[in-house]
Design a protein around this motif. Sequence first.
Motif, mmCIF file in Angstrom:
data_model
loop_
_atom_site.group_PDB
_atom_site.id
_atom_site.type_symbol
_atom_site.label_atom_id
_atom_site.label_comp_id
_atom_site.label_asym_id
_atom_site.label_seq_id
_atom_site.Cartn_x
_atom_site.Cartn_y
_atom_site.Cartn_z
ATOM 1 N N ALA A 79 0.820 -1.279 -0.130
ATOM 2 C CA ALA A 79 -0.034 -0.058 -0.166
ATOM 3 C C ALA A 79 0.856 1.235 0.089
ATOM 4 C CB ALA A 79 -1.077 -0.024 1.339
ATOM 5 N N LEU A 80 1.757 1.172 0.717
ATOM 6 C CA LEU A 80 2.968 2.480 0.803
ATOM 7 C C LEU A 80 3.412 2.761 -0.605
ATOM 8 C CD1 LEU A 80 4.321 4.636 2.457
ATOM 9 C CD2 LEU A 80 6.429 2.803 2.701
ATOM 10 N N LEU A 81 3.887 1.406 -1.314
ATOM 11 C CA LEU A 81 4.536 1.768 -2.547
ATOM 12 C C LEU A 81 3.627 1.824 -3.678
ATOM 13 C CD1 LEU A 81 7.065 -1.185 -2.154
ATOM 14 C CD2 LEU A 81 7.343 1.322 -1.609
ATOM 15 N N LYS A 82 2.687 1.308 -3.578
ATOM 16 C CA LYS A 82 1.507 1.700 -4.790
ATOM 17 C C LYS A 82 0.769 2.667 -4.655
ATOM 18 C CE LYS A 82 0.685 -3.395 -6.238
ATOM 19 N NZ LYS A 82 -0.440 -4.111 -6.324
ATOM 20 N N GLY A 83 0.625 3.441 -3.553
ATOM 21 C CA GLY A 83 -0.349 4.712 -3.402
ATOM 22 C C GLY A 83 -1.764 4.375 -4.066
ATOM 23 N N ALA A 141 12.225 2.223 -11.990
ATOM 24 C CA ALA A 141 12.107 2.722 -10.573
ATOM 25 C C ALA A 141 12.718 1.771 -9.472
ATOM 26 C CB ALA A 141 10.552 3.263 -10.617
ATOM 27 N N PRO A 142 13.104 2.141 -8.549
ATOM 28 C CA PRO A 142 13.380 1.062 -7.696
ATOM 29 C C PRO A 142 12.298 0.461 -6.830
ATOM 30 C CG PRO A 142 13.810 3.178 -6.585
ATOM 31 C CD PRO A 142 13.401 3.488 -8.066
ATOM 32 N N GLN A 143 10.954 0.778 -7.115
ATOM 33 C CA GLN A 143 10.059 0.182 -6.485
ATOM 34 C C GLN A 143 9.256 -0.801 -7.341
ATOM 35 O OE1 GLN A 143 10.226 3.457 -6.959
ATOM 36 N NE2 GLN A 143 9.380 4.916 -5.692
ATOM 37 N N ILE A 186 7.599 -4.052 -5.606
ATOM 38 C CA ILE A 186 6.385 -4.376 -5.714
ATOM 39 C C ILE A 186 5.999 -5.916 -6.333
ATOM 40 C CG2 ILE A 186 4.115 -3.791 -6.984
ATOM 41 C CD1 ILE A 186 5.302 -0.797 -6.468
ATOM 42 N N VAL A 187 6.820 -6.386 -7.366
ATOM 43 C CA VAL A 187 6.582 -7.558 -8.028
ATOM 44 C C VAL A 187 6.944 -8.543 -7.183
ATOM 45 C CG1 VAL A 187 7.411 -8.955 -9.895
ATOM 46 C CG2 VAL A 187 6.738 -6.627 -10.469
ATOM 47 N N ALA A 188 7.938 -8.430 -6.287
ATOM 48 C CA ALA A 188 8.304 -9.567 -5.346
ATOM 49 C C ALA A 188 7.380 -9.569 -4.330
ATOM 50 C CB ALA A 188 9.658 -9.239 -4.932
#
Length: 104
Positions: A52-56, A75-77, A81-83
């Motif tokens: 949730a923090l990373l996806k916004g 992007a480093p995110q 996110i995938v993992a």
Amino acid sequence: MTIADWLMTAFAIRRRRISAARYAAEARYMRAFPMDEIDVEMDMQILEHVLALLKGPHHYATGFERPHRGARGTAPQTPIIVALSNRVARLRAVGVGGNFPPSD
């Protein structure tokens, strides 16, 4: 560092006053994510909080939020996110963190 430790520090950074220094701290801290901990994390709530923090989306842009489409490839995110999404899917497939009735 565990994912829970990373998340607690990320929330502490987000509580700082909005400024260029905070955005820079978020971007730097994003690169310190403990990728090797994803495959051993069993707490679904922690995994979902990080997603949730990373996806916004958030009320305002953060250094943790993934960029808009077209800029996500580098992007480093993105790999995080995938993992995390794959780990959540694997845990749900075996019944961890799902809405399953307790076994008797």
